[in-house]
Scaffold this motif. Structure first.
Motif, PDB file in Angstrom:
ATOM      1  N   ARG A 292     141.151 -14.617  96.864  1.00 21.90           N
ATOM      2  CA  ARG A 292     139.900 -13.855  96.821  1.00 21.90           C
ATOM      3  C   ARG A 292     139.771 -13.058  95.528  1.00 21.90           C
ATOM      4  NH1 ARG A 292     141.043 -13.328 102.582  1.00 21.90           N
ATOM      5  NH2 ARG A 292     139.546 -14.661 103.678  1.00 21.90           N
TER       6      ARG A 292
ATOM      7  N   GLU B 273     134.933 -16.605  91.240  1.00 25.70           N
ATOM      8  CA  GLU B 273     134.353 -17.615  92.128  1.00 25.70           C
ATOM      9  C   GLU B 273     134.523 -19.026  91.582  1.00 25.70           C
ATOM     10  OE1 GLU B 273     132.693 -19.026  95.535  1.00 25.70           O
ATOM     11  OE2 GLU B 273     133.025 -16.898  95.124  1.00 25.70           O
ATOM     12  N   GLU B 274     134.343 -19.161  90.264  1.00 32.85           N
ATOM     13  CA  GLU B 274     134.393 -20.495  89.666  1.00 32.85           C
ATOM     14  C   GLU B 274     135.812 -21.055  89.570  1.00 32.85           C
ATOM     15  OE1 GLU B 274     134.344 -17.443  86.280  1.00 32.85           O
ATOM     16  OE2 GLU B 274     133.347 -17.746  88.224  1.00 32.85           O
TER      17      GLU B 274
ATOM     18  N   ARG C 235     138.121 -20.553  92.294  1.00 36.32           N
ATOM     19  CA  ARG C 235     138.727 -20.521  93.625  1.00 36.32           C
ATOM     20  C   ARG C 235     139.151 -21.896  94.127  1.00 36.32           C
ATOM     21  NH1 ARG C 235     135.595 -15.720  97.013  1.00 36.32           N
ATOM     22  NH2 ARG C 235     136.248 -14.053  95.596  1.00 36.32           N
TER      23      ARG C 235
END
Length: 412
Positions: A181, A185-186, A188
């Motif tokens: 986490r 985001e790109e 993960r």
């Protein structure tokens, strides 16, 4: 050694731009015993990301949390996560609490008062050859390439055993989830998934020869070598075990154990592992089970399917075409999971680039197959055919076609 030229040639491609979107599928290599840092470096160099590729090459690590000291296990996992992020190599975290549990004699030592952990009540935590703790076993055998002696397998339904694996997973799973986490985001996609179970079953990866108590007192050189007859269910040609789990779970408490009884033990075990991992924050699309089957179509295949995880199985005989496995096909028809995976896979046919590539492509042909995991890196790292096939299957130039790279197929 040709591997040096392989890695040197791959450096030419190391500067290739990253794909603009997250990869959809993965070819993963499992680390058996090599230093983790060396494997990550080798994989990053040998399999650089091809621009726009929908597949990437990753690394899997096994963390046997009942077999090593707690702090050493944590440090090993933390290093594994750092290496994945540093090298931009996606990973599978394989959590094992059933195949190796040597660090917990407080659970299994019921027979030797001179050794740590001794307690006669530990008979409830190991498997039995009959209906009652007086039938507890103290030795088992395994063959992963050669026959070895191992500890008695756990009673998968034992409350004490279940408390032990829950406690270790409670320490390790959140560590992975916090790392995941914390990634942008790109990035993960670096966590392909967490895998629970390891060919979960009873009496296969740790079986019991008749007269095991007597054999335990004699040199290993005198052990029988007949092994398993895997098609002969439920005992598979050796002395049947599973009575402890069936008794504890109230699946059966008298009579003869059946194939269905043993499959139900494995199903409940994998479901509980998955439920606990989900409770600790692992989403279903990042959680995989590890089931198996040895007799074509046997009931055990279905144990990998549950509502918390995506199912996975081992493929050796059917590695060239997993959909030829009737047990897997039946189980997949029951699954509503987003993915499935060939969580343990090794192609064993002709050793050529074309044959390896065909096996990889056929396995990944189903878009629901999230990854296949080759067992093991140590077995293919010098195999030019396998490495070139992996590169082709993931959209990269084969090393035999790069300046300075090896030519031809084959492993020698």
């Amino acid at each position: 050694m040709w591997i040096a030229s392989l890695l040197a040639a791959a450096v030419l491609h190391a500067a290739a731009p990253r794909a603009a979107q997250a990869p959809e599928q993965f070819v993963v290599v499992n680390i058996a015993h090599s230093p983790r840092a060396e494997v990550f470096e080798a994989v990053a160099r040998a399999f650089p990301a091809a621009p726009g590729a929908r597949r990437r090459v990753g690394v899997a690590g096994i963390f046997s949390y009942l077999h090593h000291p707690r702090e050493a296990m944590r440090a090993d996992l933390e290093q594994f996560l750092r290496l994945a992020e540093h090298h931009d190599v996606p990973i599978v975290v394989q959590l094992d609490g059933e195949q190796w549990w040597g660090a917990r004699p407080d659970l299994w030592n019921w027979w030797d008062p001179a050794q740590p952990g001794y307690d006669r009540r530990n008979r409830a935590n190991v498997e039995w050859t009959g209906w009652g703790p007086e039938h507890a076993i103290r030795i088992a055998w395994r063959n992963w390439g050669r026959q070895i002696r191992v500890l008695p397998p756990p009673n998968l339904m034992s409350p004490a055993y279940q408390r032990a694996w829950r406690e270790e997973m409670r320490r390790l799973v959140p560590l992975v989830m916090r790392w995941w986490r914390g990634l942008p985001e790109e990035r993960r996609w670096l966590l392909i998934g967490i895998k629970v179970g390891w060919e979960s079953s009873v009496g296969v990866n740790a079986w019991h020869y008749p007269g095991g108590a007597r054999l335990a007192e004699r040199p290993a050189e005198e052990d029988p070598t007949t092994g398993l007859r895997t098609d002969e269910l439920p005992a598979r040609g050796v002395e049947g075990i599973g009575y402890a789990a069936a008794w504890t779970a109230r699946i059966r408490r008298s009579g003869n154990l059946t194939e269905a009884d043993l499959a139900e033990v494995a199903r409940r075990h994998l479901e509980e592992l998955s439920r606990w991992a989900a409770r600790l924050g692992v989403p279903r699309d990042r959680l995989f089970t590890h089931g198996a089957g040895w007799k074509e179509g046997e009931l055990l295949y279905d144990a990998a399917v549950n509502r918390y995880a995506s199912p996975g199985w081992s493929f050796y005989r059917h590695a060239a075409n997993p959909m030829a496995d009737t047990g897997v096909r039946r189980a997949l028809a029951r699954s509503d999971a987003p993915w499935w995976a060939a969580v343990e896979w090794l192609y064993q046919g002709p050793d050529s680039v074309e044959a390896w590539r065909a096996a990889l492509e056929t396995t990944l042909a189903d878009p629901r197959c999230r990854y296949l995991c080759i067992y093991n890196w140590e077995g293919i790292r010098e195999n030019r055919a396998a490495l070139d096939a992996i590169r082709l299957a993931t959209g990269a130039t084969p090393l035999s076609a790069t300046p300075g790279g090896p030519s031809g197929g084959g492993s020698r």
